[in-house]
Design an enzyme around this catalytic site. Sequence first.
Site, PDB file in Angstrom:
ATOM      1  N   ASP A  57      99.502  50.545 -62.357  1.00  0.00           N
ATOM      2  CA  ASP A  57      99.499  49.232 -63.018  1.00  0.00           C
ATOM      3  C   ASP A  57      98.085  48.989 -63.555  1.00  0.00           C
ATOM      4  O   ASP A  57      97.139  48.837 -62.773  1.00  0.00           O
ATOM      5  CB  ASP A  57      99.882  48.171 -61.980  1.00  0.00           C
ATOM      6  CG  ASP A  57      99.855  46.761 -62.565  1.00  0.00           C
ATOM      7  OD1 ASP A  57      99.414  46.589 -63.721  1.00  0.00           O
ATOM      8  OD2 ASP A  57     100.277  45.831 -61.839  1.00  0.00           O
ATOM      9  N   VAL A  58      97.941  48.926 -64.867  1.00  0.00           N
ATOM     10  CA  VAL A  58      96.594  48.823 -65.460  1.00  0.00           C
ATOM     11  C   VAL A  58      95.946  47.456 -65.242  1.00  0.00           C
ATOM     12  O   VAL A  58      94.766  47.277 -65.578  1.00  0.00           O
ATOM     13  CB  VAL A  58      96.587  49.170 -66.975  1.00  0.00           C
ATOM     14  CG1 VAL A  58      97.024  50.594 -67.191  1.00  0.00           C
ATOM     15  CG2 VAL A  58      97.419  48.198 -67.784  1.00  0.00           C
ATOM     16  N   SER A  76     102.848  46.629 -71.848  1.00  0.00           N
ATOM     17  CA  SER A  76     103.158  45.195 -71.796  1.00  0.00           C
ATOM     18  C   SER A  76     104.660  45.011 -71.953  1.00  0.00           C
ATOM     19  O   SER A  76     105.279  45.709 -72.752  1.00  0.00           O
ATOM     20  CB  SER A  76     102.483  44.409 -72.926  1.00  0.00           C
ATOM     21  OG  SER A  76     102.921  43.049 -72.902  1.00  0.00           O
ATOM     22  N   TYR A 146     102.929  35.569 -73.453  1.00  0.00           N
ATOM     23  CA  TYR A 146     102.748  36.797 -74.242  1.00  0.00           C
ATOM     24  C   TYR A 146     101.751  36.536 -75.375  1.00  0.00           C
ATOM     25  O   TYR A 146     100.754  37.244 -75.520  1.00  0.00           O
ATOM     26  CB  TYR A 146     104.095  37.222 -74.808  1.00  0.00           C
ATOM     27  CG  TYR A 146     104.108  38.518 -75.571  1.00  0.00           C
ATOM     28  CD1 TYR A 146     103.827  39.727 -74.946  1.00  0.00           C
ATOM     29  CD2 TYR A 146     104.451  38.542 -76.930  1.00  0.00           C
ATOM     30  CE1 TYR A 146     103.879  40.916 -75.653  1.00  0.00           C
ATOM     31  CE2 TYR A 146     104.508  39.726 -77.634  1.00  0.00           C
ATOM     32  CZ  TYR A 146     104.218  40.919 -76.991  1.00  0.00           C
ATOM     33  OH  TYR A 146     104.272  42.098 -77.691  1.00  0.00           O
ATOM     34  N   TYR A 160      83.874  43.226 -76.987  1.00  0.00           N
ATOM     35  CA  TYR A 160      83.346  44.534 -76.557  1.00  0.00           C
ATOM     36  C   TYR A 160      82.807  45.305 -77.755  1.00  0.00           C
ATOM     37  O   TYR A 160      81.823  46.043 -77.645  1.00  0.00           O
ATOM     38  CB  TYR A 160      84.425  45.346 -75.836  1.00  0.00           C
ATOM     39  CG  TYR A 160      84.364  45.178 -74.339  1.00  0.00           C
ATOM     40  CD1 TYR A 160      84.764  43.991 -73.741  1.00  0.00           C
ATOM     41  CD2 TYR A 160      83.888  46.203 -73.518  1.00  0.00           C
ATOM     42  CE1 TYR A 160      84.704  43.833 -72.367  1.00  0.00           C
ATOM     43  CE2 TYR A 160      83.826  46.048 -72.140  1.00  0.00           C
ATOM     44  CZ  TYR A 160      84.233  44.866 -71.566  1.00  0.00           C
ATOM     45  OH  TYR A 160      84.155  44.710 -70.214  1.00  0.00           O
ATOM     46  N   THR A 176     109.860  46.151 -84.480  1.00  0.00           N
ATOM     47  CA  THR A 176     110.046  47.592 -84.660  1.00  0.00           C
ATOM     48  C   THR A 176     111.307  48.019 -83.925  1.00  0.00           C
ATOM     49  O   THR A 176     111.660  47.426 -82.905  1.00  0.00           O
ATOM     50  CB  THR A 176     108.819  48.346 -84.098  1.00  0.00           C
ATOM     51  OG1 THR A 176     107.660  47.872 -84.782  1.00  0.00           O
ATOM     52  CG2 THR A 176     108.933  49.848 -84.292  1.00  0.00           C
TER      53      THR A 176
END
Length: 322
Positions: A57-58, A76, A146, A160, A176
């Site tokens: 899990d990132v 996600s 979201y 960053y 998509t």
Amino acid sequence: MKRVLITGAAGFLGSHLCDRFIKEGYYVIGMDNLITGDLKNIGHLFKLKEFEFYHHDVSKFVFVPGELHYILHFASPASPIDYLKIPIQTLKVSSLGTHNLLGLAKAKGARILVASTSEVYGDPLVHPQREDYWGNVNPIGPRGVYDEAKRFQEAITMAYHTYHQLETRIVRIFNTYGPRMRLNDGRVLPAFIGQALRGEDLTMFGDGSQTRSFCYVDDLVEGIYRLMMSDYQYPVNIGNPDEITIREFAEEIIKLTGTQQKIVSKPLPQDDPKQRQPDITVARRELKWEPTVNRAEGLRRTYDYFKGLSKEELYNSAHRFS
Ligand code: UDP
């Protein structure tokens, strides 16, 4: 061999990206916590020596040994039903998860591309949507978890870039479709095709006058690949500008599948955007990209995939978190 980390690797888009980077000669490290992803999407890659998979899990600290040249953050939940059912994970993966991956990119000197979304435009007041439109988002509505996480993701990614000179790319993905979409993710295309295959009526939300513009997955992957390899640091819309109402879309699915069922109207979900169409001027100019697969062809390929699913997969379509 260049090494690339792809998060959300077992998902719809992540798995197609794994395929593409393998094809381009990269060593691919796939990562997924399998909340919404499915290992069957990447089962064919496990036998390759250029592929490895981390079940992780990132949102938690990410450790990857060795060199990394590129990172694609595609983990996600990505359908309204999913983020209604798992709102906290949805918020965390694009906020805490993105922070972890930006840190990893900085430590490894890797270039990172993050998956943003047309949802950053909310229910848009500008049409078609250009990248310089700031959007019309309800932060506390059902889609807020979201939309706002993805907006934060863009902000921290640019920060960053600005403060750490990190090489960053931001893709804003419009609707998509294609093989490996989850039949039960609640999105309109698997919903309609699943219903047609099971002999059920097609559930059109509202009066079906809301519009979407559907991009075939191979076109999307090509756009993302070009963006990653480009030197463009700002958000880029990738999607197909061919806009259609949801009612027309339902009629196309009826024609494609030959189903005898009819269209039935269900209540329109809260904050469902009324219209959506990407302006792809930037992608055309910066990436020399535009879609090449029209909807008739893309839908045929996608229908072939869904027709090949087992009866069990077709009928076991209750939502995973219900
Ligand atoms: N939709 C529908 N029937 C369904 C599922 C979705 O009419 O069974 C509608 C939905 O209200 C929206 C559109 O189709 O207007 C696209 O929905 P999806 O969840 O695929 O994506 P998003 O709303 O995020 O674009």
